[in-house]
Design an enzyme around this catalytic site. Sequence first.
Site, PDB file in Angstrom:
ATOM      1  N   LYS A  60       0.854  -1.187   0.000  1.00 14.50           N
ATOM      2  CA  LYS A  60       0.000   0.000   0.000  1.00 14.50           C
ATOM      3  C   LYS A  60       0.892   1.240   0.000  1.00 14.50           C
ATOM      4  O   LYS A  60       1.813   1.346   0.822  1.00 14.50           O
ATOM      5  CB  LYS A  60      -0.864  -0.033   1.257  1.00 14.50           C
ATOM      6  CG  LYS A  60      -2.243   0.550   1.119  1.00 14.50           C
ATOM      7  CD  LYS A  60      -3.030   0.203   2.372  1.00 14.50           C
ATOM      8  CE  LYS A  60      -4.397   0.821   2.378  1.00 14.50           C
ATOM      9  NZ  LYS A  60      -5.049   0.657   3.678  1.00 14.50           N
TER      10      LYS A  60
HETATM   11  O1  G3P Z   1      -9.050   1.714   4.626  1.00 15.89           O
HETATM   12  C1  G3P Z   1      -8.922   3.037   5.009  1.00 15.89           C
HETATM   13  C2  G3P Z   1      -9.596   3.243   6.307  1.00 15.89           C
HETATM   14  O2  G3P Z   1      -8.935   2.504   7.281  1.00 15.89           O
HETATM   15  C3  G3P Z   1      -9.744   4.626   6.749  1.00 15.89           C
HETATM   16  O3  G3P Z   1     -10.895   4.645   7.493  1.00 15.89           O
HETATM   17  O4  G3P Z   1     -12.455   5.412   9.182  1.00 15.89           O
HETATM   18  O5  G3P Z   1     -10.033   6.030   9.336  1.00 15.89           O
HETATM   19  O6  G3P Z   1     -11.484   7.045   7.597  1.00 15.89           O
HETATM   20  P1  G3P Z   1     -11.237   5.872   8.469  1.00 15.89           P
END
Ligand code: G3P
Length: 215
Positions: free
Chosen positions: A84
């Site tokens: 990634k």
């Molecule tokens: O896969 C990306 C994710 O982990 C981000 O999620 O909830 O931190 O915006 P969030």
Amino acid sequence: MQIYLDTANISEIREAASWGILSGVTTNPTLVAREKGADFKSVISEIAELVDGPISAEAVSLDGEGMVKEGLEFATWHPNVIVKVPSTTEGLKAVYQLARKGIRTNVTLIFNASQALLAARAGAFIVSPFVGRVDDTGVDGMQLIREISQIYKSDSEITTKIISASIRHPRHIIDSALAGADIATCPFKVLQMSMRHPLTDRGIEQFLADWKARA
Ligand code: G3P
């Protein structure tokens, strides 16, 4: 649309894998850091033993060369590891170099369709548009998935998959599928919420009560 789990928590992965619904796992530095004291390589290797599908491990270098170096190491951990990298020009360099070596990448932190188009052109295996974080800015995150899906479908040379990321609730999963995402990567809590319905609970209660009271 496939379902991935967005976590580095082994118990959550083991539980969701037992439901038979998991096609892969994504992690990021925040999620790995949440698992106090865990060694990155051991976490990724353990996940790869539990789930037979792409497992994203994120590089933390900011320069393309550093990302390639990290990616080459991650790729030795398990054949299912996907490297990634962030959606930057340095990230593009890493995607391009790693693709030439046959290593698959996931370009993360995608917030507009042009980032997704360039990532695909550089040879990304997957892109991760963050729908929840776009929603947080007052813009419709799902529109981003629709645009990327339309752009990718109109270009037969693009085979890059779209992971709908930053999923916050069950409706995000359904809307991602309708908008053309190939995968939704979901927190464990959102997958649990997806299977809950008060009428299901009430129906089970009623069936059991009737069963017990049968003549
Ligand atoms: O896969 C990306 C994710 O982990 C981000 O999620 O909830 O931190 O915006 P969030």
